[in-house]
Each structure stands twice: as C-alpha cells, then as structure tokens.
Design a protein around this motif. Structure first.
Motif, PDB file in Angstrom:
ATOM      1  N   LEU A  74       0.819  -1.218   0.000  1.00  0.00           N
ATOM      2  CA  LEU A  74       0.000   0.000   0.000  1.00  0.00           C
ATOM      3  C   LEU A  74       0.853   1.269   0.000  1.00  0.00           C
ATOM      4  O   LEU A  74       0.530   2.247  -0.684  1.00  0.00           O
ATOM      5  N   TYR A  75       1.948   1.251   0.765  1.00  0.00           N
ATOM      6  CA  TYR A  75       2.783   2.455   0.875  1.00  0.00           C
ATOM      7  C   TYR A  75       3.930   2.487  -0.143  1.00  0.00           C
ATOM      8  O   TYR A  75       4.810   3.340  -0.049  1.00  0.00           O
ATOM      9  N   SER A  76       3.951   1.565  -1.090  1.00  0.00           N
ATOM     10  CA  SER A  76       5.011   1.574  -2.107  1.00  0.00           C
ATOM     11  C   SER A  76       4.902   2.831  -2.968  1.00  0.00           C
ATOM     12  O   SER A  76       3.795   3.285  -3.287  1.00  0.00           O
ATOM     13  N   ASP A  77       6.047   3.357  -3.372  1.00  0.00           N
ATOM     14  CA  ASP A  77       6.050   4.567  -4.196  1.00  0.00           C
ATOM     15  C   ASP A  77       5.217   4.397  -5.463  1.00  0.00           C
ATOM     16  O   ASP A  77       4.486   5.306  -5.871  1.00  0.00           O
ATOM     17  N   SER A  78       5.332   3.214  -6.087  1.00  0.00           N
ATOM     18  CA  SER A  78       4.620   3.015  -7.360  1.00  0.00           C
ATOM     19  C   SER A  78       3.101   3.029  -7.155  1.00  0.00           C
ATOM     20  O   SER A  78       2.356   3.533  -8.007  1.00  0.00           O
ATOM     21  N   VAL A  79       2.630   2.506  -6.021  1.00  0.00           N
ATOM     22  CA  VAL A  79       1.189   2.506  -5.727  1.00  0.00           C
ATOM     23  C   VAL A  79       0.714   3.934  -5.454  1.00  0.00           C
ATOM     24  O   VAL A  79      -0.317   4.380  -5.988  1.00  0.00           O
ATOM     25  N   LEU A  80       1.476   4.684  -4.652  1.00  0.00           N
ATOM     26  CA  LEU A  80       1.101   6.075  -4.352  1.00  0.00           C
ATOM     27  C   LEU A  80       1.115   6.926  -5.618  1.00  0.00           C
ATOM     28  O   LEU A  80       0.237   7.776  -5.816  1.00  0.00           O
ATOM     29  N   LYS A  81       2.086   6.663  -6.506  1.00  0.00           N
ATOM     30  CA  LYS A  81       2.152   7.425  -7.763  1.00  0.00           C
ATOM     31  C   LYS A  81       0.931   7.132  -8.633  1.00  0.00           C
ATOM     32  O   LYS A  81       0.335   8.031  -9.230  1.00  0.00           O
ATOM     33  N   THR A  82       0.535   5.847  -8.711  1.00  0.00           N
ATOM     34  CA  THR A  82      -0.654   5.483  -9.487  1.00  0.00           C
ATOM     35  C   THR A  82      -1.890   6.161  -8.909  1.00  0.00           C
ATOM     36  O   THR A  82      -2.745   6.676  -9.652  1.00  0.00           O
ATOM     37  N   MET A  83      -1.994   6.209  -7.576  1.00  0.00           N
ATOM     38  CA  MET A  83      -3.125   6.892  -6.948  1.00  0.00           C
ATOM     39  C   MET A  83      -3.153   8.368  -7.335  1.00  0.00           C
ATOM     40  O   MET A  83      -4.220   8.919  -7.665  1.00  0.00           O
ATOM     41  N   ILE A  84      -1.997   8.999  -7.345  1.00  0.00           N
ATOM     42  CA  ILE A  84      -1.922  10.423  -7.719  1.00  0.00           C
ATOM     43  C   ILE A  84      -2.332  10.624  -9.175  1.00  0.00           C
ATOM     44  O   ILE A  84      -3.071  11.561  -9.510  1.00  0.00           O
ATOM     45  N   ASP A  85      -1.899   9.720 -10.056  1.00  0.00           N
ATOM     46  CA  ASP A  85      -2.282   9.813 -11.482  1.00  0.00           C
ATOM     47  C   ASP A  85      -3.800   9.688 -11.646  1.00  0.00           C
ATOM     48  O   ASP A  85      -4.422  10.407 -12.431  1.00  0.00           O
ATOM     49  N   ILE A  86      -4.409   8.757 -10.892  1.00  0.00           N
ATOM     50  CA  ILE A  86      -5.863   8.559 -10.982  1.00  0.00           C
ATOM     51  C   ILE A  86      -6.597   9.783 -10.433  1.00  0.00           C
ATOM     52  O   ILE A  86      -7.607  10.223 -11.000  1.00  0.00           O
ATOM     53  N   ILE A  87      -6.085  10.336  -9.329  1.00  0.00           N
ATOM     54  CA  ILE A  87      -6.706  11.530  -8.743  1.00  0.00           C
ATOM     55  C   ILE A  87      -6.779  12.654  -9.778  1.00  0.00           C
ATOM     56  O   ILE A  87      -7.786  13.365  -9.879  1.00  0.00           O
ATOM     57  N   GLY A  88      -5.719  12.780 -10.587  1.00  0.00           N
ATOM     58  CA  GLY A  88      -5.717  13.800 -11.647  1.00  0.00           C
ATOM     59  C   GLY A  88      -6.888  13.616 -12.602  1.00  0.00           C
ATOM     60  O   GLY A  88      -7.540  14.583 -13.016  1.00  0.00           O
ATOM     61  N   LYS A  89      -7.173  12.373 -12.950  1.00  0.00           N
ATOM     62  CA  LYS A  89      -8.307  12.071 -13.844  1.00  0.00           C
ATOM     63  C   LYS A  89      -9.648  12.361 -13.160  1.00  0.00           C
ATOM     64  O   LYS A  89     -10.584  12.870 -13.786  1.00  0.00           O
ATOM     65  N   VAL A  90      -9.742  11.999 -11.864  1.00  0.00           N
ATOM     66  CA  VAL A  90     -10.983  12.254 -11.119  1.00  0.00           C
ATOM     67  C   VAL A  90     -11.226  13.760 -11.008  1.00  0.00           C
ATOM     68  O   VAL A  90     -12.364  14.238 -11.142  1.00  0.00           O
ATOM     69  N   GLN A  91     -10.160  14.531 -10.797  1.00  0.00           N
ATOM     70  CA  GLN A  91     -10.284  15.992 -10.709  1.00  0.00           C
ATOM     71  C   GLN A  91     -10.938  16.568 -11.970  1.00  0.00           C
ATOM     72  O   GLN A  91     -11.791  17.456 -11.883  1.00  0.00           O
ATOM     73  N   GLU A  92     -10.531  16.049 -13.123  1.00  0.00           N
ATOM     74  CA  GLU A  92     -11.090  16.558 -14.385  1.00  0.00           C
ATOM     75  C   GLU A  92     -12.607  16.402 -14.408  1.00  0.00           C
ATOM     76  O   GLU A  92     -13.331  17.301 -14.848  1.00  0.00           O
ATOM     77  N   VAL A  93     -13.074  15.273 -13.924  1.00  0.00           N
ATOM     78  CA  VAL A  93     -14.521  15.012 -13.899  1.00  0.00           C
ATOM     79  C   VAL A  93     -15.206  15.893 -12.851  1.00  0.00           C
ATOM     80  O   VAL A  93     -16.290  16.437 -13.101  1.00  0.00           O
ATOM     81  N   LEU A  94     -14.593  16.058 -11.671  1.00  0.00           N
ATOM     82  CA  LEU A  94     -15.190  16.891 -10.623  1.00  0.00           C
ATOM     83  C   LEU A  94     -15.287  18.358 -11.047  1.00  0.00           C
ATOM     84  O   LEU A  94     -16.222  19.068 -10.656  1.00  0.00           O
ATOM     85  N   LYS A  95     -14.339  18.795 -11.858  1.00  0.00           N
ATOM     86  CA  LYS A  95     -14.348  20.197 -12.319  1.00  0.00           C
ATOM     87  C   LYS A  95     -15.358  20.434 -13.439  1.00  0.00           C
ATOM     88  O   LYS A  95     -15.740  21.572 -13.701  1.00  0.00           O
TER      89      LYS A  95
END
Length: 624
Positions: A74-95
């Motif tokens: 869960l705390y691996s850098d690659s997992v956190l990075k993927t979460m951040i990338d997905i958040i960027g996509k979710v932001q587009e929809v929320l905006k």
C-alpha cells in the motif's frame, strides 16, 4: 516507501509473513493462499480469534521488505504514484460535472462496497451544493446488495450491459472495477468495454494480486480471460489511459474470503483517493504524496483504536458463537451507513460459511431515500430481501428468543431516542443485547440508554479540526472500524460453530465459478489427490443421486453451478468421500451425525491408519 518521523506507522504490524517468501503456495494467487498467521484458527478461543484477525488486518498497512519477494504494498512509491495519477483524472470530472460520472462496480462484497462508497460521496457532493456525480453497479442488481446472489458475477456480457445503462449520454466516465482477486468476469467485461471506448471512459482496476496472478481461465461467452484484460490495461497505463491499483495486502484470515481484508483495503484505497481529489479541487491545491499519507495514516490509526477494544470484541464473538451453536440467530441493527455494513456482513456469510439466511443478518435504520438505484426491486420481495426497520419490527422482533443475539450499531450523533425505543422493544424478548457505539471526545450516551445494554463497546474518536471533506474521514473511520468488528464477530462465530477447518472455508456455497474453482482447490489441498479426481468427486456430490455421465462431465461449469447453488454441505461431503473412500450417502450420514462440520472432517483427517495425502495435503506446502 519508508515512513518518515512525521508519517511513521501508528501500529506495529506483525513480522512479514511466510506468504511473502518465494515458493510459498506458489501455484496460488495471494488472495487464495492460506495465511500462516491463522493456520490454527479453528482451534482458537474467542480472544485468540480476535488477536489473529487483528494481525491479519494489520498486514494491509505493512511496508515492503526488500529481503522478501518484492510485492508492491500500500505504501510503495509506485502505488502512491498510481493513486496520484488517478486523482488527476478524477479531478477533471469533478471540475466538469455536466454529463460526467464516477462509477464504482463489482460483484458480491465488492459491489456492496461500491454501493456504500457511492452513497457516501454523493452525500459529500450534495453537502457542497452539487449534483450527485457517483453511481454504483453490482452484479445481479440491487437485490444482490441485501441478499447473497453470486451467479451474475460470472457474466462479462451482463457487466457490459449494466455499464452501458448507467453511462448512457455521458461524455466522460471514470470507471472503478473492483475485483479483489482479479477474477470477476462481470468486471472483466466492463473493463474491456471501457478500453474499447477510451474517448469516454478511464478504466481503473482495483484488486490485490499481481497481474501475473490474475485469473486465466476462459470466461464463458467472452473472448478474453481476466488476465488478458489486465495485461491490456497494463500497456495502456504507460500512456495514462487505464490504471491498475493492486497492492499486495496478504492472504485473508480465512483463505480466499476477500470480504474481509480485501474489502477493507478497497475501502481504504478508494476513499483516500476520492477524498484527496475532492479536497484538492475545492482548495485548488496540488496533489501530493503528503496529502495521501495523511489520510492513509488515519485508517491505520483506526485499526489501533478499534482493536484496543479486543477484550469486548472477544466477548461479542463468544456470545454470537453461542447463539449459532444453539441454532439461534445473530441480528445486527445499524443506523445509516453502519446499517449498510451490517447488511453486507450478513449477506456475505451465506456463500462463505454455507450459512442460512437468518444465521447472521443485518438491518438498516434511517433514511434510505437517496441510496438505491432501484429500491423498488427490494421492497415487498419476500423475507429474503427484508432489510429495513419495518422488516425487523414486523418479522424479526416477534420471533426473537432468549438464545438470539441482537447487536445495535450507532453513533452518538444518531437519533438516540429512536435507538432507545427499539432497544426497549428488543429487551422484552432477549437479554442478549449488545451495542457498538461511536462517539467523539466529549460526547456521552444518556444513562437511560447505556443501562439497557449488558455489554457496550464504546469507541471514542479524537476531534478532527478539518474542512468539510475532511469531516468524512471520521465517518469513514467509524465505518471501517464497524466493518472490522462485524467481520471478526461473524467469522469468529462461525469458527466456534465448527464451520472452518484450519483456516479454510470448507462449507462454502458453490455458487459461482470462482467458488467452484476454490472448492476443487480445497479438496486437493486436504487430500493430496489429483485435480481430476477431486473434480470427479465434487461432481458426484453435486449431482447425487443422479449418476455421472460423460455429458455431465463435459458440461460447462455454469451448469454444475446451477445445480450446486441450492445444495448444502457440498464441499464437506466431497472431502469425507475422499478421506474415507466412501459413498456420498455414507459421507452425508457422517456429517449429519457429527456435532459440527469441522468435527466430522477432523475425525476423518486424523483417522487411525488413514494415509494422509503426504505433504501435499498440508496447507503449509505448495499445492497445485
């Protein structure tokens, strides 16, 4: 990622498990392996059961160890990075809320979690004065939310059809397909459809196996296996057109029971991700690893807070186990989303433990007007779909006995007059009343309510000074805490009833292809016989008294499941046939005569002169 002083772990996780070593049950995906922590769970007393399941849950938050197999955690850098990338996509929809949608989908326990999270986040956006932007899909429709209905999980085409319906007319959709074992055909079909329509969809797969361990059996009436779908997503992830979130959180406390750790990890990951998206959009701030870690650590603290009540949880396990042992029932009555968690827990006991619908059952108290996609599918559909306060008062309350256990689930912010009124009614029927109450520091229960409960688990949460979105962290902590306790209580009660052998669900319902495959695997593990032999005996039990024909043997798995779904004790019967080399009738007689499923199987497993299936039958060894 190593925790810094500011973000250091708040719980001591157990030593890295044997399951992480290369070669441990190598032929099995992580989500199907047996957890070494719980290897003797069937012999544990209530206090030990709570401790063992606590240790399993702690593995969610364990960091990777370079000395072991390098699974992403869960705390691996690659997992956190993927979460951040997905958040960027979710932001587009929320905006851009017009004609956009965030869809959460799954079968069984994953679909129920999708429902819970869609309800929560729609409440969040409504509180911000915005239109709902979330929806859920569950295999089998809304009926599957409150009653076990595993079969639709096997249909990729049904998944596509359901996704099409909810997304009609939308120009942008973020799709979260949840399949803890990377195995649900229903979700595979939906992800495949998303990848064929990338101009509209951003597909995200959430699960807890590496892609190399995704299910690779042919899906009936579909062109791809789940693994092929996941591999295609891996390629698209390089260009940020699809994403896979699949940290390893370790095997379940009951092998394969992803309603437990898999469900909890799903909740932790998706709520962290979506909360961060809302927070950064409303504040117009950057997405940072720091923000993710702050929220993830609150869930980790929730683990510590929850299990600080282990002694009282163990008493509840003992009480629930006593009710089940005496052929009585456990009812969980929860207010608002805690009621949803109660319903989830009860419904999931049916396929996991071969439980009767009433053995462990949840009810939802409070306003549900904006929760369901099609509530009409649930109302007045018969006792199997009863889940409301009215249902509890009219159908359950009059038949309550002194042997039944009733557990109340609420927060101090709920309508305590209503809680007290129902508690008084229940107390007239049974003294086995327990309560789980969540409060914030400084809040207290009225003495009149407190004295109604002989036993009360009162969980006190610290005050969080946070903005609107942040207030949901506490709501989510309370939900997860309740889920952990209910999972422990229902699992522990079934352990005490003798439904578990070592840490295997040997009395599971063979009600979909995943459970069919698991049944064959369990037979192999305990007997050491070949897959072909185990399959043959399983089919003999399923079709008994009809003799097996070549036509039956050659039939699709879906036909076997259709026959097996309504049969009880299929796997224990097959195990006894193999252990004792006896007929189906003799195996059934032995099960009927035994005090529990475990006792019958344990006696056969340890019978004098019985040749055990060498080391192959030992779950500590590799199996095929």
């Amino acid at each position: 990622m190593r925790g810094t002083k500011k973000y250091s772990h708040v719980i001591d996780t157990p030593d890295p498990g044997k399951w992480e070593l290369a070669g441990y049950e190598a032929a099995l995906p992580i989500t199907e392996k047996s957890n070494p922590i719980t290897r003797e769970l069937d012999k544990a007393d209530p206090a030990q059961i709570v401790q063992l399941l606590k240790d399993c849950d702690a593995e969610i938050f364990q960091e990777e160890d370079e000395g072991l197999v390098n699974y992403k955690r869960l705390y691996s850098d690659s997992v956190l990075k993927t979460m951040i990338d997905i958040i960027g996509k979710v932001q587009e929809v929320l905006k851009e809320p017009d004609n956009t949608l965030i869809v959460l989908s799954g079968g069984g326990a994953s679909g129920r979690l999708a429902f819970l999270m869609a309800v929560s986040f729609n409440k969040l956006v409504k509180g911000l004065g915005q239109q709902p932007q979330y929806t859920y899909i569950i295999a089998g429709g809304d009926r599957s939310l409150v009653a076990s209905h595993e079969g639709p999980e096997d249909s990729a085409l049904l998944g596509i059809e359901d996704l099409n319906k909810v997304c009609e007319g939308k120009k942008k959709v973020i799709f979260f397909g949840i399949s803890c074992g990377l195995s649900a055909s229903y979700v595979a079909g939906q992800l495949d459809f998303c990848m064929n329509n990338l101009n509209t969809f951003v597909p995200v797969l959430v699960g807890f196996n590496p892609v190399t361990m995704a299910r690779n059996e042919k899906i009936e009436d579909f062109h791809s296996t789940f693994r092929q779908v996941a591999e295609r997503m891996e390629k698209l992830q390089e260009s940020h057109k699809a994403f896979i979130l699949n940290p390893a959180v370790g095997p379940e406390g009951i092998a394969g029971s992803s309603r437990m750790k898999g469900g909890s990890a799903t909740k932790v990951i998706l709520e962290t991700l979506l909360l961060t998206a809302h927070k950064t959009v409303s504040k117009d701030s950057e997405i940072s690893k720091k923000c993710l870690l702050e929220i993830l650590r609150t869930y980790e603290r929730a683990h510590k807070v929850t299990y600080s009540h282990s002694k009282k949880i163990a008493a509840l396990v003992k009480q629930a186990g006593t009710s089940l042992q005496k052929k009585a029932y456990v009812y969980m009555v929860g207010w608002h989303t805690l009621g949803i968690i109660a319903i989830m827990d009860g419904a999931e006991c049916i396929p996991t433990f071969g439980a009767d619908i009433n053995d462990v059952r949840g009810f939802l108290i409070g306003d549900r007007s904006e929760m369901f996609n099609k509530e009409a599918d649930l109302i007045a559909q018969g006792p199997k779909f009863a889940f409301s306060e009215e249902d509890f008062v009219k159908t359950i309350l009059p038949s309550l006995t002194e042997l039944d256990t009733v557990l109340f689930l609420f927060t101090v912010d709920d309508d305590l007059v209503e809680v007290e009124k129902l508690a008084v009614q229940v107390k007239e029927r049974t003294s086995n009343m327990q309560a789980l109450c969540h409060a914030t520091v400084g809040q207290y229960l009225p003495a009149s309510l407190k004295k109604l409960f002989p036993s009360l688990i009162s969980i006190m949460w610290p005050i969080l000074f946070l903005e609107y979105e942040g207030n949901f962290i506490q709501r989510f902590q309370r939900e997860l805490s309740t889920k952990w306790i209910l999972n422990t209580v229902s699992t522990g009660a079934h352990v005490l009833k003798g439904k578990i052998l070592r840490n295997y669900m040997v009395d599971l319902k063979v009600s979909n292809s995943k459970l069919f495959g698991r049944a064959v695997s369990i037979l192999q593990r305990f007997t050491g016989h070949s897959q072909a032999k185990c399959l043959e005996v399983l089919l003999q039990v399923i079709y008994d008294p009809e003799p097996l024909s070549d036509a039956i043997r050659a039939a699709e798995v879906s036909k076997h499941i259709a026959v097996a779904t309504d049969k009880s004790k299929v796997v224990p019967t097959a195990l006894l046939c193999l252990f004792r080399n006896c007929s189906v009738q003799e195996a059934c007689s032995r099960l009927d005569a035994a005090t529990s499923v475990r006792d019958a199987l344990d006696a056969a497993l340890n019978a004098p002169g019985r040749k055990r299936g060498a080391s192959k039958s030992d779950p500590d060894e590799n199996s095929t």
